[in-house]
Design a protein around this motif. Structure first.
Motif, PDB file in Angstrom:
ATOM      1  N   ARG A   6      35.914  91.303  28.479  1.00 55.17           N
ATOM      2  CA  ARG A   6      36.163  92.410  29.401  1.00 55.17           C
ATOM      3  C   ARG A   6      34.919  92.864  30.148  1.00 55.17           C
ATOM      4  NH1 ARG A   6      34.613  97.394  27.454  1.00 55.17           N
ATOM      5  NH2 ARG A   6      33.913  97.453  25.284  1.00 55.17           N
ATOM      6  N   VAL A   7      33.707  92.543  29.646  1.00 52.69           N
ATOM      7  CA  VAL A   7      32.482  93.014  30.296  1.00 52.69           C
ATOM      8  C   VAL A   7      32.099  92.159  31.493  1.00 52.69           C
ATOM      9  CG1 VAL A   7      31.631  94.008  28.145  1.00 52.69           C
ATOM     10  CG2 VAL A   7      30.965  91.668  28.763  1.00 52.69           C
ATOM     11  N   ILE A   8      32.781  91.045  31.732  1.00 52.30           N
ATOM     12  CA  ILE A   8      32.466  90.183  32.876  1.00 52.30           C
ATOM     13  C   ILE A   8      33.060  90.808  34.127  1.00 52.30           C
ATOM     14  CG2 ILE A   8      32.742  87.881  33.862  1.00 52.30           C
ATOM     15  CD1 ILE A   8      33.143  86.903  30.938  1.00 52.30           C
ATOM     16  N   GLU A   9      32.215  91.136  35.092  1.00 53.02           N
ATOM     17  CA  GLU A   9      32.688  91.818  36.293  1.00 53.02           C
ATOM     18  C   GLU A   9      32.172  91.212  37.592  1.00 53.02           C
ATOM     19  OE1 GLU A   9      31.555  95.905  35.594  1.00 53.02           O
ATOM     20  OE2 GLU A   9      33.500  96.337  34.673  1.00 53.02           O
ATOM     21  N   SER A  10      31.203  90.301  37.515  1.00 50.91           N
ATOM     22  CA  SER A  10      30.645  89.692  38.725  1.00 50.91           C
ATOM     23  C   SER A  10      31.583  88.631  39.279  1.00 50.91           C
ATOM     24  CB  SER A  10      29.277  89.072  38.411  1.00 50.91           C
ATOM     25  OG  SER A  10      28.375  90.050  37.950  1.00 50.91           O
ATOM     26  N   TRP A  11      31.252  88.120  40.473  1.00 53.51           N
ATOM     27  CA  TRP A  11      31.966  87.025  41.124  1.00 53.51           C
ATOM     28  C   TRP A  11      33.455  87.354  41.320  1.00 53.51           C
ATOM     29  CZ3 TRP A  11      29.591  85.406  36.257  1.00 53.51           C
ATOM     30  CH2 TRP A  11      28.223  85.151  36.403  1.00 53.51           C
ATOM     31  N   GLY A  12      33.761  88.613  41.556  1.00 54.77           N
ATOM     32  CA  GLY A  12      35.144  89.013  41.770  1.00 54.77           C
ATOM     33  C   GLY A  12      35.938  89.219  40.503  1.00 54.77           C
ATOM     34  N   LEU A  17      38.541  74.629  40.816  1.00 56.19           N
ATOM     35  CA  LEU A  17      39.238  75.837  40.402  1.00 56.19           C
ATOM     36  C   LEU A  17      38.341  77.044  40.637  1.00 56.19           C
ATOM     37  CD1 LEU A  17      41.676  77.205  39.027  1.00 56.19           C
ATOM     38  CD2 LEU A  17      40.489  76.867  36.836  1.00 56.19           C
ATOM     39  N   ALA A  18      38.832  77.981  41.448  1.00 57.77           N
ATOM     40  CA  ALA A  18      38.123  79.255  41.639  1.00 57.77           C
ATOM     41  C   ALA A  18      38.490  80.152  40.457  1.00 57.77           C
ATOM     42  CB  ALA A  18      38.541  79.892  42.959  1.00 57.77           C
ATOM     43  N   ALA A  19      37.518  80.404  39.558  1.00 58.93           N
ATOM     44  CA  ALA A  19      37.868  80.976  38.249  1.00 58.93           C
ATOM     45  C   ALA A  19      37.002  82.157  37.849  1.00 58.93           C
ATOM     46  CB  ALA A  19      37.790  79.878  37.182  1.00 58.93           C
ATOM     47  N   PHE A  20      36.362  82.832  38.808  1.00 62.69           N
ATOM     48  CA  PHE A  20      35.637  84.077  38.550  1.00 62.69           C
ATOM     49  C   PHE A  20      34.482  83.905  37.568  1.00 62.69           C
ATOM     50  CE2 PHE A  20      40.045  85.095  39.636  1.00 62.69           C
ATOM     51  CZ  PHE A  20      39.859  85.906  40.738  1.00 62.69           C
ATOM     52  N   LYS A  21      33.853  82.725  37.589  1.00 59.78           N
ATOM     53  CA  LYS A  21      32.688  82.501  36.738  1.00 59.78           C
ATOM     54  C   LYS A  21      31.459  82.115  37.553  1.00 59.78           C
ATOM     55  CE  LYS A  21      34.530  81.534  32.158  1.00 59.78           C
ATOM     56  NZ  LYS A  21      34.483  80.632  30.991  1.00 59.78           N
ATOM     57  N   GLY A  22      31.506  82.312  38.845  1.00 55.48           N
ATOM     58  CA  GLY A  22      30.342  82.039  39.673  1.00 55.48           C
ATOM     59  C   GLY A  22      30.178  80.594  40.075  1.00 55.48           C
ATOM     60  N   ARG A  23      31.088  79.733  39.641  1.00 54.77           N
ATOM     61  CA  ARG A  23      31.029  78.309  39.961  1.00 54.77           C
ATOM     62  C   ARG A  23      32.446  77.812  40.237  1.00 54.77           C
ATOM     63  NH1 ARG A  23      26.381  76.303  37.020  1.00 54.77           N
ATOM     64  NH2 ARG A  23      26.850  74.224  37.816  1.00 54.77           N
ATOM     65  N   LYS A  24      32.558  76.756  41.016  1.00 50.84           N
ATOM     66  CA  LYS A  24      33.826  76.054  41.151  1.00 50.84           C
ATOM     67  C   LYS A  24      33.946  75.100  39.960  1.00 50.84           C
ATOM     68  CE  LYS A  24      34.984  77.720  45.234  1.00 50.84           C
ATOM     69  NZ  LYS A  24      36.187  78.539  45.478  1.00 50.84           N
ATOM     70  N   LEU A  25      35.046  75.171  39.243  1.00 51.08           N
ATOM     71  CA  LEU A  25      35.191  74.429  38.001  1.00 51.08           C
ATOM     72  C   LEU A  25      35.971  73.140  38.225  1.00 51.08           C
ATOM     73  CD1 LEU A  25      36.016  77.354  35.539  1.00 51.08           C
ATOM     74  CD2 LEU A  25      33.816  76.635  36.500  1.00 51.08           C
ATOM     75  N   SER A  26      35.683  72.132  37.390  1.00 49.88           N
ATOM     76  CA  SER A  26      36.354  70.838  37.486  1.00 49.88           C
ATOM     77  C   SER A  26      36.576  70.294  36.080  1.00 49.88           C
ATOM     78  CB  SER A  26      35.509  69.856  38.305  1.00 49.88           C
ATOM     79  OG  SER A  26      34.245  69.637  37.667  1.00 49.88           O
ATOM     80  N   TYR A  27      37.350  69.206  35.991  1.00 52.82           N
ATOM     81  CA  TYR A  27      37.681  68.618  34.694  1.00 52.82           C
ATOM     82  C   TYR A  27      36.846  67.358  34.448  1.00 52.82           C
ATOM     83  CZ  TYR A  27      41.659  71.742  34.223  1.00 52.82           C
ATOM     84  OH  TYR A  27      42.438  72.873  34.090  1.00 52.82           O
ATOM     85  N   ARG A  28      36.415  67.195  33.190  1.00 47.26           N
ATOM     86  CA  ARG A  28      35.693  65.987  32.805  1.00 47.26           C
ATOM     87  C   ARG A  28      36.669  64.818  32.726  1.00 47.26           C
ATOM     88  NH1 ARG A  28      32.306  69.305  28.188  1.00 47.26           N
ATOM     89  NH2 ARG A  28      30.769  70.178  29.641  1.00 47.26           N
ATOM     90  N   THR A  82      24.630  84.105  30.899  1.00 46.74           N
ATOM     91  CA  THR A  82      25.656  83.100  31.149  1.00 46.74           C
ATOM     92  C   THR A  82      25.014  81.723  31.100  1.00 46.74           C
ATOM     93  OG1 THR A  82      26.943  84.620  32.533  1.00 46.74           O
ATOM     94  CG2 THR A  82      27.423  82.278  32.733  1.00 46.74           C
ATOM     95  N   ALA A  83      25.455  80.894  30.164  1.00 49.01           N
ATOM     96  CA  ALA A  83      24.972  79.516  30.055  1.00 49.01           C
ATOM     97  C   ALA A  83      25.804  78.631  30.996  1.00 49.01           C
ATOM     98  CB  ALA A  83      25.102  79.043  28.614  1.00 49.01           C
TER      99      ALA A  83
END
Length: 365
Positions: A242-248, A304-315, A336-337
């Motif tokens: 719940r404390v994650i608030e950046s990147w939308g 995937l636009a997923a509110f973690k500051g990066r565009k995500l993809s699958y391995r 954030t690692a």
């Protein structure tokens, strides 16, 4: 065009917890799936796509298998599952060649190393991804000598095994590695028992592997040396918090609270990310064919636009969703690692968890 997605949840009863830890919401995962369907429909309305969620929360593995069989008989081919690893493998056998499964529950590393299935992808971070994120941060802070306590459950041991690997990988030294074998009520005895239990010459931090919270909540401020506590308690690596608030993310958190009346958990986020991944693929392809959706998820065109500051993809080798790992305490985001400086020839997100060369899996060309 109607797109039907099956959501299934079965969490075995783990027995009574020895501490007064706040329990996980019983609808964790399900509410994330419901929000994702709402989000998919917001986009889908413009394309005449209508997403429908068929959800089941069941009480046994047998009921889970029956529910999947019923959904498949009803024509559902897209599934999001929050079930243990053993049940996931049974359902993978049950649906082989007929469906696409999103694992939004099981963190077991074996599912990404040896037991990979071509039609199973993972939005839940693995134990190794979580502990690699923590180990990177400990290395960055130069807190390289750690005291580790491991609880008695299979999940505790799996988490601890992942951390031992992470410690070796990122140059940490485990100066003491103790199993927790007590069954005392720590609400009364923590201040006496834990200082003695954590005696050692010196260490920089205490790492706790107590997934369900039997004893770990009492470790902070009760250690022999005045040291920070990290791991499953204290500062923890998580999929979401719940404390994650950046990147939308604040907007996502707000919409989730409006839907569920509580904060979003990591299990909610994993289910949300799975259904949003399916929605992203279907929006781009304008088809519901399982093989075409799967191919797109593994392609360079998917992000995937997923509110973690990066565009995500699958391995491509094991179907794991690449994603940053937040390190949090109950009231704040610490880091954030992946940490800057931990490089990788493809993407620094692959410095979290088992890399391609370490996995036996090759599920996509």
């Amino acid at each position: 065009m109607d797109i039907r997605i099956g959501y299934l949840q079965w969490i075995p009863d783990q027995g009574p917890v020895l501490s007064n830890v706040i329990p996980e919401p019983e609808d964790a995962g399900l509410r994330g799936a419901e929000l994702a369907v709402e989000d998919n429909n917001t986009t889908g309305n413009f394309l005449d796509h209508r997403y429908l969620l068929e959800s089941r929360v069941v009480a046994s593995e047998a009921q889970a298998q029956e529910a999947v069989a019923w959904m498949m008989a009803e024509g559902i081919e897209l599934f999001v599952l929050r079930v243990p690893a053993s049940t996931l493998n049974l359902m993978a056998d049950q649906t082989a060649g007929k469906a696409l499964i999103v694992n939004a529950g099981a963190k077991d590393d074996a599912l990404r190393l040896r037991e990979c299935r071509p039609h199973v992808i993972h939005t839940q971070p693995s134990y190794a991804m979580l502990t690699d994120g923590l180990a990177q941060w400990l290395n960055l802070r130069r807190w390289k000598n750690v005291f580790m306590i491991t609880g008695p459950t299979d999940s505790d041991r799996a988490w601890a095994d992942a951390f031992r690997r992470s410690a070796t990988r990122f140059g940490l030294r485990i100066v003491a590695d103790k199993p927790w074998t007590f069954d005392a009520d720590l609400r009364r005895t923590a201040s006496q028992e834990l200082p003695l239990f954590t005696q050692a010459d010196d260490y920089d931090a205490v790492v706790v592997a107590d997934v369900r919270g039997d004893f770990g909540e009492y470790v902070p401020f009760n250690t022999w040396l005045p040291r920070p506590v990290v791991g499953t308690q204290g500062m923890s690596p998580v999929a979401w918090h719940r404390v994650i608030e950046s990147w939308g993310a604040a907007q996502l958190q707000s919409r989730f609270r409006e839907l569920a009346g509580r904060d979003m958990t990591g299990d909610d986020y994993a289910a949300w990310a799975g259904i949003r991944s399916l929605g992203t693929a279907i929006t781009q392809l304008n088809v519901t064919d399982v093989e075409q959706i799967r191919g797109f998820l593994f392609s360079d065109d998917f992000q995937l636009a997923a509110f973690k500051g990066r565009k995500l993809s699958y391995r491509s080798w094991n179907g794991q969703l690449r994603q940053p790992i937040p390190l949090v305490h109950p009231r704040g985001l610490v880091f954030t690692a992946p940490a800057e400086g931990f490089l990788h020839p493809e993407t620094d997100l692959d410095s979290l968890g088992f890399d391609e060369a370490e996995s036996d899996c090759r599920i996509h060309p």
